[in-house]
Enzyme design. Sequence first.
Site, PDB file in Angstrom:
ATOM      1  N   GLU A 252      26.835 -28.993 -17.971  1.00 26.53           N
ATOM      2  CA  GLU A 252      25.703 -29.715 -17.387  1.00 26.53           C
ATOM      3  C   GLU A 252      25.750 -31.119 -17.954  1.00 26.53           C
ATOM      4  O   GLU A 252      25.531 -31.337 -19.147  1.00 26.53           O
ATOM      5  CB  GLU A 252      24.364 -29.067 -17.719  1.00 26.53           C
ATOM      6  CG  GLU A 252      23.221 -29.716 -16.962  1.00 26.53           C
ATOM      7  CD  GLU A 252      21.880 -29.586 -17.642  1.00 26.53           C
ATOM      8  OE1 GLU A 252      21.199 -30.627 -17.778  1.00 26.53           O
ATOM      9  OE2 GLU A 252      21.524 -28.473 -18.053  1.00 26.53           O
ATOM     10  N   CYS A 286      17.170 -34.137 -18.611  1.00 26.64           N
ATOM     11  CA  CYS A 286      18.413 -34.152 -17.833  1.00 26.64           C
ATOM     12  C   CYS A 286      18.152 -34.358 -16.342  1.00 26.64           C
ATOM     13  O   CYS A 286      18.843 -35.130 -15.686  1.00 26.64           O
ATOM     14  CB  CYS A 286      19.179 -32.847 -18.038  1.00 26.64           C
ATOM     15  SG  CYS A 286      19.668 -32.545 -19.756  1.00 26.64           S
TER      16      CYS A 286
END
Length: 483
Positions: A252, A286
């Site tokens: 990620e 994020c």
Amino acid sequence: MTVGQLNRWNHNWINGEKIETDQVVAVHNPATGEVIGHVPSLTEELVTGAVDAASQALPSWSRLTAKQRGDYLLAWGERILLHKEELAQLLSQEQGKALKEARGEIAGSVEILRWYAEEAKRAYGEIIPSSNPGQQLLVYREPVGVVGLITPMNFPAATLMRKVAPALAAGCTAILKPASTTSLIAVALFELLMDTNLPKGVANLVTGSSNVIGTVLMNDSRVRKVSFTGSTEVGKLLMEQAAKTVKKLGLELGGNSPVIVFPDADLDKAARDIVDNKFENCGQVCNGINLIYAHEDIREQLAEKIVELVSGLKVDIGTQPDADVGPLIDQGAVKKVEALVNDAVAKGAKVLTGGKRLEEDVYQKGSFYAPTVLDHVTPEMDITHEEIFGPVAPILSFKDEAEVLQRANNTPYGLAAYFYTKDAARIYRVIQELETGNIGVNGTSLAYVQAPFGGVKESGMGREGGRHGLDEYLESKYVALTL
């Protein structure tokens, strides 16, 4: 919680034993600059010892039933709940986030544990109809093996759980490497995991040099998967290194997440949601919004609503009960945000609120930047291409749907996107056109344990959350059985 109390979390865990070293890494409170603890800086030999321990523990751990493994996760969760306030205080001091957010993260971590404790029981195999009589085709689901888990600083408890919980539930054994800036919460959580009498070597915690630990994990063929959350730059390096032993990877990585507000949107709801998302954890999220695309007919109105909400945010040391926004993780993060804002202003952006460091009074020793809203942002500005990872909301204008979708997709990243509209036909069109792994429609919350989260393009590969997150730690074994 005092600094003296924090210093009790100054060790690692390898093969069920506490490990302390003379070489240590200092951990700071980003709100005060104060050193609040130390964690070991491990040698290559000690990290290899963690891989040894995980390898030796794998056969017996993987042969336990899913229920037995799940019971350890449930017991871990119960111990976390008994210490939830202490852990939230630690998380707030170490990472800087507002205490109310830290409490939510600890509670969410327990939900992740509980979910995977149950989901492990549903790692079903298959029986496939054979082409030949007297034969069965079977597919078994088995754990990948030893896994290396590397977590970031922004959600150091929740991201730990999103990796450790499915890995252990699936029957893998693990070596966790947390971010150096936020290692204390990992040590505290592992302390509670060890209190469950988890078999030795099943879960190991290592801290110190990313280069030392990463080199061992990537070069050792016994480590069959590495899951990493962090920058795209580091993710690409890990991909190169993984080729040596053909490791499975879960990545990620960076993002440039847009929110698009169409003229028929509920502007009050859109403004509230945007501010909640953008300024959570001081913008260090994020899937946090990076760019706000507002239709030209409603741009000024939306900007006014956002500014009004942002102006009411309380910036303070995270452990203060009324804090809404805490500090950035360190001075380097402040410098990056400052440079992006300065570049935008120099190229014509207008600061509607904020736009500066906070250095006076309670802020003088910390890494604070004022919650900021920029208007008249254009594609020529660096802030439209780089992940901000800070408390800055840039507003851009657009004229029509096709134009804004082209602009939103014109990025190497594809982690998350959001849009607001009441037009059902537009909802389906935009969902199909956005090049991203996660989409929020008329909302900006994506954090649900039962749902898969992950990016496309240079935002990564693989998924965390839901049954897809468990699948990441399982392999298929096919058997052609002739009776």
